[in-house]
Structures are given as C-alpha cells and as structure tokens.
Design a protein around this motif. Structure first.
Motif, PDB file in Angstrom:
ATOM      1  N   ALA A  16       0.840  -1.204   0.000  1.00  0.00           N
ATOM      2  CA  ALA A  16       0.000   0.000   0.000  1.00  0.00           C
ATOM      3  C   ALA A  16       0.874   1.253   0.000  1.00  0.00           C
ATOM      4  CB  ALA A  16      -0.989  -0.025   1.163  1.00  0.00           C
ATOM      5  N   GLY A  17       0.756   2.108   1.018  1.00  0.00           N
ATOM      6  CA  GLY A  17       1.502   3.350   1.038  1.00  0.00           C
ATOM      7  C   GLY A  17       0.839   4.433   0.203  1.00  0.00           C
ATOM      8  N   VAL A  18       1.576   5.520  -0.004  1.00  0.00           N
ATOM      9  CA  VAL A  18       1.052   6.677  -0.736  1.00  0.00           C
ATOM     10  C   VAL A  18       2.062   7.089  -1.800  1.00  0.00           C
ATOM     11  CG1 VAL A  18       0.388   9.112  -0.549  1.00  0.00           C
ATOM     12  CG2 VAL A  18      -0.252   7.508   1.253  1.00  0.00           C
ATOM     13  N   ILE A  19       1.582   7.326  -3.019  1.00  0.00           N
ATOM     14  CA  ILE A  19       2.407   7.918  -4.075  1.00  0.00           C
ATOM     15  C   ILE A  19       2.143   9.416  -4.056  1.00  0.00           C
ATOM     16  CG2 ILE A  19       2.888   8.036  -6.541  1.00  0.00           C
ATOM     17  CD1 ILE A  19       1.920   5.171  -6.788  1.00  0.00           C
ATOM     18  N   ALA A  20       3.196  10.197  -3.797  1.00  0.00           N
ATOM     19  CA  ALA A  20       3.050  11.646  -3.701  1.00  0.00           C
ATOM     20  C   ALA A  20       3.358  12.281  -5.053  1.00  0.00           C
ATOM     21  CB  ALA A  20       3.979  12.204  -2.620  1.00  0.00           C
ATOM     22  N   ILE A  50       8.959   8.147  -8.995  1.00  0.00           N
ATOM     23  CA  ILE A  50       7.827   8.475  -8.128  1.00  0.00           C
ATOM     24  C   ILE A  50       8.285   8.468  -6.677  1.00  0.00           C
ATOM     25  CG2 ILE A  50       6.094   7.592  -9.729  1.00  0.00           C
ATOM     26  CD1 ILE A  50       5.954   5.050  -8.076  1.00  0.00           C
ATOM     27  N   THR A  51       7.603   9.228  -5.864  1.00  0.00           N
ATOM     28  CA  THR A  51       7.910   9.303  -4.435  1.00  0.00           C
ATOM     29  C   THR A  51       6.877   8.495  -3.662  1.00  0.00           C
ATOM     30  OG1 THR A  51       8.905  11.491  -4.665  1.00  0.00           O
ATOM     31  CG2 THR A  51       8.210  10.829  -2.459  1.00  0.00           C
ATOM     32  N   LEU A  52       7.361   7.552  -2.853  1.00  0.00           N
ATOM     33  CA  LEU A  52       6.486   6.710  -2.033  1.00  0.00           C
ATOM     34  C   LEU A  52       6.609   7.129  -0.578  1.00  0.00           C
ATOM     35  CD1 LEU A  52       7.275   3.170  -3.526  1.00  0.00           C
ATOM     36  CD2 LEU A  52       5.369   4.671  -4.068  1.00  0.00           C
ATOM     37  N   LYS A  53       5.470   7.227   0.097  1.00  0.00           N
ATOM     38  CA  LYS A  53       5.470   7.614   1.502  1.00  0.00           C
ATOM     39  C   LYS A  53       4.686   6.599   2.322  1.00  0.00           C
ATOM     40  CE  LYS A  53       5.054  11.958   2.563  1.00  0.00           C
ATOM     41  NZ  LYS A  53       4.510  13.313   2.729  1.00  0.00           N
ATOM     42  N   ALA A  54       5.146   6.417   3.540  1.00  0.00           N
ATOM     43  CA  ALA A  54       4.424   5.561   4.472  1.00  0.00           C
ATOM     44  C   ALA A  54       3.128   6.247   4.893  1.00  0.00           C
ATOM     45  CB  ALA A  54       5.285   5.264   5.692  1.00  0.00           C
ATOM     46  N   VAL A  55       2.177   5.436   5.358  1.00  0.00           N
ATOM     47  CA  VAL A  55       0.940   5.981   5.909  1.00  0.00           C
ATOM     48  C   VAL A  55       1.098   6.060   7.419  1.00  0.00           C
ATOM     49  CG1 VAL A  55      -1.526   5.588   6.255  1.00  0.00           C
ATOM     50  CG2 VAL A  55      -0.493   5.134   4.026  1.00  0.00           C
ATOM     51  N   ARG A  83      -4.847  -0.462  -3.427  1.00  0.00           N
ATOM     52  CA  ARG A  83      -4.244  -0.335  -2.095  1.00  0.00           C
ATOM     53  C   ARG A  83      -3.464   0.961  -1.930  1.00  0.00           C
ATOM     54  NH1 ARG A  83      -1.661  -6.426  -1.218  1.00  0.00           N
ATOM     55  NH2 ARG A  83      -3.569  -7.613  -1.713  1.00  0.00           N
ATOM     56  N   THR A  84      -2.714   1.333  -2.953  1.00  0.00           N
ATOM     57  CA  THR A  84      -1.844   2.515  -2.859  1.00  0.00           C
ATOM     58  C   THR A  84      -2.611   3.764  -3.249  1.00  0.00           C
ATOM     59  OG1 THR A  84       0.097   1.180  -3.395  1.00  0.00           O
ATOM     60  CG2 THR A  84       0.306   3.553  -3.649  1.00  0.00           C
ATOM     61  N   GLU A  85      -2.594   4.739  -2.361  1.00  0.00           N
ATOM     62  CA  GLU A  85      -3.260   6.011  -2.629  1.00  0.00           C
ATOM     63  C   GLU A  85      -2.331   6.921  -3.424  1.00  0.00           C
ATOM     64  OE1 GLU A  85      -5.045   9.875  -0.165  1.00  0.00           O
ATOM     65  OE2 GLU A  85      -4.230   8.139   0.905  1.00  0.00           O
ATOM     66  N   ILE A  86      -2.909   7.696  -4.334  1.00  0.00           N
ATOM     67  CA  ILE A  86      -2.140   8.665  -5.120  1.00  0.00           C
ATOM     68  C   ILE A  86      -2.623  10.053  -4.737  1.00  0.00           C
ATOM     69  CG2 ILE A  86      -1.490   9.461  -7.424  1.00  0.00           C
ATOM     70  CD1 ILE A  86      -2.121   6.673  -8.464  1.00  0.00           C
ATOM     71  N   THR A  87      -1.705  10.866  -4.213  1.00  0.00           N
ATOM     72  CA  THR A  87      -2.067  12.220  -3.791  1.00  0.00           C
ATOM     73  C   THR A  87      -1.606  13.228  -4.823  1.00  0.00           C
ATOM     74  OG1 THR A  87      -0.001  12.505  -2.542  1.00  0.00           O
ATOM     75  CG2 THR A  87      -1.860  11.531  -1.376  1.00  0.00           C
ATOM     76  N   GLY A  88      -1.830  14.513  -4.525  1.00  0.00           N
ATOM     77  CA  GLY A  88      -1.463  15.580  -5.444  1.00  0.00           C
ATOM     78  C   GLY A  88       0.036  15.695  -5.616  1.00  0.00           C
ATOM     79  N   ASP A  89       0.454  16.742  -6.334  1.00  0.00           N
ATOM     80  CA  ASP A  89       1.865  16.926  -6.649  1.00  0.00           C
ATOM     81  C   ASP A  89       2.694  17.001  -5.381  1.00  0.00           C
ATOM     82  OD1 ASP A  89       1.331  16.880  -9.283  1.00  0.00           O
ATOM     83  OD2 ASP A  89       1.281  19.060  -9.533  1.00  0.00           O
ATOM     84  N   LEU A 123       3.943   0.856   4.770  1.00  0.00           N
ATOM     85  CA  LEU A 123       5.301   1.250   4.414  1.00  0.00           C
ATOM     86  C   LEU A 123       5.458   1.340   2.898  1.00  0.00           C
ATOM     87  CD1 LEU A 123       7.543  -0.888   6.817  1.00  0.00           C
ATOM     88  CD2 LEU A 123       6.875   1.506   7.053  1.00  0.00           C
ATOM     89  N   PRO A 124       6.425   2.113   2.432  1.00  0.00           N
ATOM     90  CA  PRO A 124       6.733   2.101   0.996  1.00  0.00           C
ATOM     91  C   PRO A 124       7.184   0.703   0.553  1.00  0.00           C
ATOM     92  CG  PRO A 124       7.726   4.005   2.055  1.00  0.00           C
ATOM     93  CD  PRO A 124       7.216   3.126   3.156  1.00  0.00           C
ATOM     94  N   TYR A 125       7.006   0.433  -0.719  1.00  0.00           N
ATOM     95  CA  TYR A 125       7.337  -0.873  -1.296  1.00  0.00           C
ATOM     96  C   TYR A 125       8.812  -1.204  -1.089  1.00  0.00           C
ATOM     97  CZ  TYR A 125       7.385  -4.536  -4.912  1.00  0.00           C
ATOM     98  OH  TYR A 125       7.506  -5.717  -5.602  1.00  0.00           O
ATOM     99  N   GLN A 126       9.078  -2.449  -0.684  1.00  0.00           N
ATOM    100  CA  GLN A 126      10.417  -3.019  -0.527  1.00  0.00           C
ATOM    101  C   GLN A 126      11.217  -2.399   0.614  1.00  0.00           C
ATOM    102  OE1 GLN A 126      11.873  -2.525  -4.583  1.00  0.00           O
ATOM    103  NE2 GLN A 126      11.314  -4.623  -5.112  1.00  0.00           N
ATOM    104  N   VAL A 127      10.552  -1.741   1.557  1.00  0.00           N
ATOM    105  CA  VAL A 127      11.230  -1.220   2.742  1.00  0.00           C
ATOM    106  C   VAL A 127      11.216  -2.290   3.828  1.00  0.00           C
ATOM    107  CG1 VAL A 127      11.091   0.464   4.617  1.00  0.00           C
ATOM    108  CG2 VAL A 127      10.801   1.209   2.252  1.00  0.00           C
ATOM    109  N   ASN A 128      12.393  -2.566   4.374  1.00  0.00           N
ATOM    110  CA  ASN A 128      12.532  -3.553   5.434  1.00  0.00           C
ATOM    111  C   ASN A 128      12.121  -2.908   6.763  1.00  0.00           C
ATOM    112  OD1 ASN A 128      13.862  -4.997   7.668  1.00  0.00           O
ATOM    113  ND2 ASN A 128      14.841  -6.201   6.054  1.00  0.00           N
ATOM    114  N   LYS A 129      11.081  -3.442   7.380  1.00  0.00           N
ATOM    115  CA  LYS A 129      10.538  -2.825   8.599  1.00  0.00           C
ATOM    116  C   LYS A 129      11.555  -2.794   9.734  1.00  0.00           C
ATOM    117  CE  LYS A 129       7.081  -5.003  10.557  1.00  0.00           C
ATOM    118  NZ  LYS A 129       7.656  -5.610  11.775  1.00  0.00           N
TER     119      LYS A 129
END
Length: 821
Positions: free
Chosen positions: A223-227, A243-248, A486-492, A265-271
């Motif tokens: 999931a996470g957020v694409i900014a 693209i920029t990925l951010k945790a929720v 699953r992944t939300e896409i936000t504004g610029d 968490l962003p994709y492929q980030v080791n917790k």
C-alpha cells in the motif's frame, strides 16, 4: 607481429580485442535474454516461467495437495533451469510473498520470510502449489498456442513464452539488472490494467493520457502513498520516471503526549531496518523528541508506534522522519522488457498494453486453429460413424467377410469410400453404439461440432471476433480476481519544510553570553509593574548571563552575525523550545559556526523585501549598509557579512529602508543621530565607514533605525536596572563620524548603559539580569525624561545579582488580551 608458424601447427591466431568484444557481447545478450529481463508478453523471466511450467507438468494446481518445495526446485533445476537450487528457491519464495508480489503466483505453506527481512525456511520444510491466477498464465498451453524450444540439454521441450490471459508484466511488475541496462517496473492493480487493455482494444487510436483515466498508477502490495503524478506521467509516456512513495502514518493523542502510528510502508522497505534507522537518528540527535519506538505489528497488519516526548510537535517530527528515513523513498520506473523478437525495448504504457494485446491475439488465433482442427477431425470420424450406422448391415457383412482387420479396413474404404481414419474408427466401434440412444448421441455431437466449426471459421475470418473473445476473457479474469486499489495517489509532491507544519506563534528568543539559545512562548512572561523583582528566568552558570533577547515568530528567519564578521541562517522553530528556567542549547549545535566564533547579533527577517538594507555596526563605531537581497540565499557554512579589524566585532544589525535616521548609543552614555544617506550601500564583504568617534575606553552598545516621521521614543537601560524614555527630537541630526552628545548620565548608582531600543507606548519590554531573572513591563510605565538624566528604577536587583544584561521589546499585538498582573 603474428607468428605464421602457429597456423601450420593447427593453432588459430585471433585478435584479442575482437575476441574479447565478441565474447562479452555474447555474454551480455545471454544475461539480457536468458536471465535479467522479463518478456513483455507474459511478464516473466525465464526462471519464473520454468517454475510455473514445472508445476504445471507436475499437476501442482491450486486444487491439489501441496508439494514439497524441494521437489519443485529439483524438477526445475534438473529439467529446465541449470542453475543453483538456492537461486530457484529464492525466486519461488518471492512469488509466494504477499508483501513482494501484488498478486502471488505461488501458494506457499510454511515460513516464507517476512517484511522484516527474515529468510524463508529451507526448501525441505516448505510446501507450494500454484495459485488460481498463476494457472491463468498457463491456460491453453497444450493447444499449440505458444512456441516451445529445447531445454538446456535438448532432452525436453519448454515454452519460450506462456499464453498469459492477463498482462502480468504490469500487474506484478518486474525488476532486474542486465549488462548495460536495467528494468524496474512497478506492480499495478489488476482491474485497472484490464480496463486499460480493453480500452486499447476498443479504441486503437487512444493516447497515454486517455489510458491514465483507467490505469491510475502503480499499486503496491504494501500500500503506502504515491506523492505526485508527474513521475507516473513521465513513466507512462516515456518509459522512465521517478515516483515518491510515503508511508501511511497517523498522529494520535495519548495520555500526556502524542504518538505517531505507522500502518503502511513504501514498497520493498525492510521494517526492522527502518526501525533501527529511526533509533540511530534519535541516538545521534539528528531527530529529537522521540522517547520510544515499538513494533506492534501482528497478523492483523502493520503497526509501528513512535512515542514522542511531552510537548513535542508530532507533525514536525513525522516530517523529519519522512526526510531522513525510508518512511519516504523514491522508486525509479524503467519500463524495459523483451519484445517478441527477444530485443530489449523501453515501452510506454500504450506500447506495453498493445504488445500484450498482440500476444493474446496470436494465442487466441492459434487456439482457434487448434480447436478447429480437432473439431474437424472429430466431425470427420462422426460422419463416418453416421454413414456406417445408415448402412450397418452392409458394413457388418463386409467386416465378417474379411479375413483380418487390415483387409476389413481396406474393404470398407473401397466399398463405402470411407477414409482410413473413418474405417479404423468403425472397426473400433463398440456394439453398444448400435443402440438407438447411442445413435442419437452421435448425431447430436456431430450437429454441435458443425456449429462449433462454423463459429471457429467465422472467428478466424474476422479479427474483430478474436478481440471480442479477448475482451470476454479479460472481463472474466477481472470479475474473479480483481480487488480494490491499495496505494493512494495524492497531489503533486512538494518539498515540505518544517515550518510549513508549525503554527505561526510568537516566541521570545534568548541567547547567553556563552552562546546558549532557546525559544520560549511569549505568554510565559506575565506582565509586571515597573520596579518589581521579576520572574525566575534561565538557569545560567555563574560566569554566564543573557546578553541578547528579542521576539519573533516560529517562521521567522534569523540572520546570525558573529564576531568574525560572518552571517549564518536559522529558522526560529529549529531553536530548542524551553521555558523560563531551562538552559537551552549551545548555538553551535543549531548553527554550524566556525572555530572560536561567537554570536554577536541576531536579526529576525520575516521576508527578504526589495529596496531594504541591513545596517551593521561594530563595537568601534564602524558602520556598513548592504542590500537585504545579498543575504537571501542561505548557505550552511555561512558567508562573510562584514570584514572587521582584529580588535573589532559586530555589535548590532538593523533593517532600514535606505532613507531613515541612524541612532547609535555607547556604553558610557554618548549617542549620535545622523542621516542614513550618509552611509552609501556597499558589497557584502566590504569593511564599512566610521559611524561615530568613540572615547578610548568606550564601545557601542546599540543602534536603532528611525524612519522619517517616527513618533517612537528612545529607551535607555543601565546595568543597575535604571531606565528612561526620551523623545527623538532631543537628539539633533549630526554628521556621520562625530563624537555625538550625552544620552544617559552614567554614575556609580545607575551604572553603564546596557542597551537602547526604540519603543512605542503600547509595547512592552523584557529585561534580563546576569542571574537569569526576567521582568516584563509596559513601556507606558516607563517615564519620558530628558536626554541628559539618569532615569528611574525599572528592576530591583537581588542580593546576588550584579547587573541587567539585556532587554527586548514585545510588540503590542503579541500581548493583546493578556491579563496584567
């Protein structure tokens, strides 16, 4: 020179440069085609394809019992993939991880690793089988829909591509590093991608912008957020983008403090490594305000709890964690894959979907040809059986009259014009087929086959019918397997600075003689009457005291001037937040000062306006004026603000409009007022000119800039706590560089001058002593007296206090509505 004698001995002489070039080219193409890059048609690399095909051959489908992973790995390695079992097993493990694959292709039973980076159990302990969706990649493979080629030892045939009912390359993504090139395709939502494929089929002239109405962007399993959408657009249009990925994360209020709860968490980030990196930042004091970190993740989902210290701003800390940790990452999209010619190509979104459509058209066409061939073969047999049943007595008599099977077959072919296959089918027909019911079944099957043959011929004659079949199958896949995004896409995405998350609040900033600084909410200083003892302020060492105090907002930019003539930049909100009694933090930890530098003046700047100047004054009376724009580009290492003599240092700085009056006061009570026009603008590194001639032991203690027509009064404060206000008109305008006139009587009773400020009657003033005592009073309570007087008592010093060290003015709007004590 080449030795020609070697050729006579059977030795081939080659050019080493050409040989190395050719050998490396062969190696690189082998890596590109055989290992690192996926095929655009089925989205698989050879190892993935071989793992799925091996399971297909083992009938290891979703509705069958699991098989040991070691068994599958052994089949793949022994039959199709002559590489290490560890590499094969690692690939199969990843195909079973729901945090690595958007739609898993392997249904795993056992320990297949975790998002914390834990390894999977050994292959002898785990079990696998294909998922339903993986089987859709292999559907119709037995119908001659895809080409097969020899395996590594030419003993078996293996498909070079799978039929793939859905665009797996976009759905599950792929990454790999080849020789001189790399691919990094993110996963997407199955439903969105299928909608995009259908749109391409129905609207061949559509654009990438049109397709982005269906394929919104990557959809990661974690999931996470694409900014921002800019990187997505670049990747979809040109095949490359970032693209920029951010945790929720959510900020929640606990009992007495705030907490940050991270749930995605962003994709492929080791917790585990992420938590460790946050702990390292806290330990190294790069991120302050965190008291504890807990990992409360469970089967229900991700949950990292970051507990903050009391009074900390959670929004600022979260923003810093985004900046300094993998709570925010970048994903570089490279849409590189092999086309149907096995050539590496960078695809845009439309090209990639078109390549899949072309593949499915080939697959469906070949499947229809295969099914037509089978249907025609079966119809041919049934036509023979029907003809035989119509002449059953003659057929039986012919068979009975024959000596052997071959003779009977020849007789049937000669007498009734049966084909060889029809005659053989008649000979193999059971007697039960002679019943009326069996006869009806043969006729019904033949009629159904004739309809199927007609339909298949119609489909093969019109490509539009092929596309209808593709669309129908895609819609069926979507209905059975698609899920929500699953992944939300936000504004610029914009670079969020800490101050964007800070409330614009008024603060009192204090600096001590030894360089300790802090900010305090202005409300902590309650108003007192003139002559009071004051409130307990900063706890200082015996040799330390507050020597500079001023008010600013949290978003104010501070220009920090040092005794070496340099200037540094710092935002008020980055200063340590304290209370009246706290010590603060060494300013060297906030601003990167050079060795042995001391802060002498701090200038608050709300914005760098045009036609404004910074007026600087040194202890020895040297003055300089420089455009404010010259200081608008912050640099971490600071810049030269004023070139000073070895025995001189900056004492004060002010903002001016270029047409004001300059007022300068000295320690021994002298002052001078002159026109700012007497000081011409100079470059940033210039030395300046003489502003006032001083007595041998005298030094400048302060400067003020009065705009034309100003009604402000001049406040003078002495070491013993005395002060007064005087009208500006009492100070005649003189020429720059003069000795000036008396502004304050300095006696043993009142002491020397500490500082001067221009004030309004509606403002308030804060005085600080060498023991950290503070008093805040209304300016209107301070008497307006003549220039050459000693003033009135403003603060009573305690037994251990020796002198007032600094003063600050608080604007009237900062104290509006506050109760007066």
């Amino acid at each position: 020179m080449f030795d020609n004698s070697n050729q006579e001995k059977g030795v081939t002489v080659v050019d080493i440069n050409k040989e190395m070039r050719d050998a490396y080219l062969q190696y690189s193409m082998s890596v590109i085609v055989g290992r690192a890059l996926p095929d655009v048609r089925d989205g698989l690399k050879p190892v993935h394809r071989r793992i799925l095909f091996a399971q297909h051959e083992l009938s290891n489908t979703h509705d069958k019992p699991y098989k040991k992973s070691a068994r599958v790995v052994g089949d793949v390695m022994g039959k199709y993939h002559p590489h290490g079992d560890a590499a094969i097993y690692e690939t199969m493990v990843r195909m079973a991880q729901d945090f690595s694959m958007r739609y898993i292709l392997t249904d795993g039973q056992g320990n297949f690793g975790s998002i914390d980076g834990d390894n999977a159990a050994a292959s002898r302990y785990t079990e696998v089988r294909m998922t339903r969706l993986a089987e859709e990649l292999l559907a119709d493979i037995e119908k001659e829909t895809v080409p097969f080629g020899p395996n590594y030892d030419d003993s078996l045939e293996i498909p070079t591509v799978l039929p793939a009912k859905y665009p797996n390359l976009l759905v599950n993504g792929s990454s790999g590093i080849a020789v001189g090139m790399a691919t990094n395709i993110p996963p997407h939502n199955l439903g969105e991608v299928i909608d995009g494929v259908i749109h391409v089929i129905n609207n061949p002239e559509c654009t990438v912008d049109d397709l982005m109405g269906f394929v919104k962007g990557p959809d990661f399993p974690t999931a996470g957020v694409i900014a921002g959408r800019e990187g997505i657009m670049q990747a979809y249009k040109k095949g490359r983008g970032v693209i920029t990925l951010k945790a929720v994360a959510e900020i929640v209020q606990a009992k007495d403090r705030e907490e940050i709860i991270v749930t995605e968490l962003p994709y492929q980030v080791n917790k585990a490594k992420l938590i460790e990196s946050i702990a390292d930042l806290v330990r190294d004091k790069q991120v302050e305000g965190i008291s504890d970190i807990r990992d409360e993740s469970s089967r229900e989902g991700m949950r990292i709890v970051i507990i903050l210290k009391r009074g900390e701003n959670a929004s600022v800390i979260l923003n810093r964690l985004y900046k300094y940790t993998q709570l925010q990452t970048s994903f570089g999209i490279i849409m590189l894959a092999l086309d149907k010619r096995n050539q590496p190509v960078t695809f845009n979104l439309k090209n990639m979907l078109e390549a899949f459509v072309d593949h499915r058209r080939d697959v469906v066409t070949k499947r229809c040809i295969f099914e037509l061939k089978k249907a025609q073969e079966r119809a041919h047999i049934l036509e023979g059986l029907k003809k035989a049943l119509d002449n059953i007595d003659a057929v039986i008599a012919t068979i009975k009259a024959s000596k052997e099977a071959n003779a009977a077959r020849e007789a049937l072919m000669a007498k009734f014009e049966f084909s060889e296959r029809q005659a053989q089918a008649i000979l193999e027909m059971r007697l039960q087929r002679l019943t009326g019911l069996e006869r009806d079944k043969i006729l019904a099957e033949l009629a159904e086959l004739m309809k199927q043959i007609d339909w298949l011929k119609m489909v093969l004659a019109d490509v539009r019918e092929i596309y209808k079949i593709i669309v129908d199958e895609l819609q069926d896949i979507r209905k059975r397997y698609a899920d929500t995004r699953r992944t939300e896409i936000t504004g610029d995405m914009t670079d969020i600075e800490d101050e964007d998350l800070i409330a614009d609040e008024s603060m009192v900033v204090t600096i001590t003689n030894t360089g300790y600084i802090k900010r305090i909410p202005v409300e902590e200083y309650r108003v007192q009457k003139r002559g009071g003892k004051g409130l307990k302020g900063m706890e200082t060492k015996e040799e330390d005291y507050v020597n500079n105090i001023f008010t600013a907002t949290t978003k104010t930019m501070l220009l920090v001037f040092t005794d070496k003539g340099k200037v540094y930049w710092c935002k008020v909100h980055k200063l340590p937040l304290g209370n009246r009694t706290s010590k603060g933090k060494a300013i060297a930890n906030v601003v990167q000062l050079s060795n042995n530098e001391k802060v002498r003046a701090i200038l608050p700047i709300d914005q760098f306006e045009e036609n404004k100047y910074i007026v600087m004054l040194t202890e020895r009376g040297i003055i300089k004026k420089t455009s404010l724009d010259a200081y608008s580009n912050p640099r971490t290492a600071g810049v030269i603000a004023l070139t000073t003599d070895l025995d001189d240092a900056i004492i004060d700085c002010k903002i001016s409009d270029g047409a004001s009056d300059i007022f300068v006061a000295t320690k021994e009570g002298m002052s001078i007022r002159f026109n700012e026009a007497d000081v011409r603008p100079m470059g940033r590194t210039a030395r300046g000119v003489k502003g006032m001639t001083l007595a041998k032991e005298d030094i400048v203690v302060g400067m003020e800039v009065f705009e034309k027509g100003s009604k402000d009064t001049i406040l003078m404060v002495t070491q013993s706590g005395y002060g007064k206000r005087s009208e500006l008109e009492e100070y005649r305008i003189q020429s720059r560089g003069g000795v000036g006139i008396i502004t304050q009587k300095t006696t043993d009773k009142v002491g020397l001058v500490v500082g001067t400020r221009k004030v309004k009657a509606t403002q308030e003033v804060i005085l600080s002593t060498d023991k950290g005592q503070n008093i805040r009073m209304k300016v209107s309570d301070i008497s307006v007296l003549g220039r050459n007087t000693q003033g009135v008592r403003l603060i009573n010093l305690g037994e251990k206090e020796e002198m007032v060290t600094s003063l600050a003015v608080v604007d009237d709007e900062e104290v509006a509505g506050e109760e007066v004590h």
